[in-house]
Scaffold this active site. Sequence first.
Site, PDB file in Angstrom:
ATOM      1  NE  ARG A 215      -3.074   0.812  -0.696  1.00 45.35           N
ATOM      2  CZ  ARG A 215      -3.341   0.960  -1.989  1.00 45.35           C
ATOM      3  NH1 ARG A 215      -2.937   2.059  -2.628  1.00 45.35           N
ATOM      4  NH2 ARG A 215      -3.956   0.016  -2.671  1.00 45.35           N
TER       5      ARG A 215
ATOM      6  CE  LYS B 139      -1.863  28.409  -4.030  1.00 43.28           C
ATOM      7  NZ  LYS B 139      -2.868  28.960  -4.985  1.00 43.28           N
TER       8      LYS B 139
ATOM      9  CE  LYS C 101       1.301  35.215  -2.733  1.00 45.06           C
ATOM     10  NZ  LYS C 101       1.379  34.931  -4.186  1.00 45.06           N
TER      11      LYS C 101
ATOM     12  CD  GLU D   1       0.285  38.507  -5.733  1.00 41.06           C
ATOM     13  OE1 GLU D   1       0.511  37.295  -5.559  1.00 41.06           O
ATOM     14  OE2 GLU D   1      -0.513  39.165  -5.019  1.00 41.06           O
TER      15      GLU D   1
ATOM     16  CG  ASP E  48      -2.293  36.862  -8.464  1.00 44.30           C
ATOM     17  OD1 ASP E  48      -2.223  35.669  -8.806  1.00 44.30           O
ATOM     18  OD2 ASP E  48      -2.942  37.245  -7.481  1.00 44.30           O
TER      19      ASP E  48
END
Length: 283
Positions: free
Chosen positions: A104, A139, A171, A201, A223
């Site tokens: 597994r 992510k 950002k 960004e 963005d």
Amino acid sequence: MTGFSPLPDLLLEPLVRAALIEDLGPNGDVTTRSVIPASTRYRAKLNAREAGVLSGMQLAAIAFRLVDPALVVTQHRPDGSACAPGDLLMEIEGAAASILSAERIALNFAGRLSGIATLSAAFVTQAAGTAARITCTRKTTPGLRMVEKAAVAHGGGFNHRYGLSDAILIKDNHIAAAGGIAAVLTAARARVSHMMNVEIEVDTLAQLAEVLAVGGADVVLLDNMDTPTLRQAVEMVAGRLVTEASGNMALPRIAEVAATGVDYISVGALTHSARTLDLGLDF
């Protein structure tokens, strides 16, 4: 994609070991131990049940060897190679109980990472014929970033920064907290090493114009812009900065985004939304 130098087993073994410890728990594989005599030997075959691009095969082999170093593992398809339904990917020969106990975890790694590689390859195909490169993001599944980013590369994609420590990415919240674009770029350039790039960004063409006027950035992240705005942004940059398109980068949109002339298209879905590739272990 083939020809990748595998990561050292030294880096991968702790990931596989932790997964095996979680699965085996304090009592080991009680089912297998109860019904399979220790003397039973088998040759198992790991097969592809659908088409895709492989990744995680190295981790699957490590899983079998950690459970039982006496198992003979023969890998027929390397990470980065294409597979079709029915293809033989790996053979494992030895104690049946050992093969069953590792099955597994081996399949979890190989299926999950092959799914990422397969999805990455689909995005790369959509950008074919342009200079745009498909890249992943941060992510990723906690603890599995190293192997998930490797899977993106196996699918023909590229890696964005690995983590918070290897590149500066300013950002919108950084801009707000630092007091604006001019302030944040000035602060970054005053502290950054000459070996590290600065990316910032922007959401609008007005912000992009300010970045170009202030200077200090190496890369600009465009963005959540629609395609016509992305095209305008690339024209404004005119090669002065590396351009990266991000946000709402679904597969059907990639060809038109790539055609705008952006250098990179970053896609979080490569790692957070990939479907597991169907692989099976058969005795």
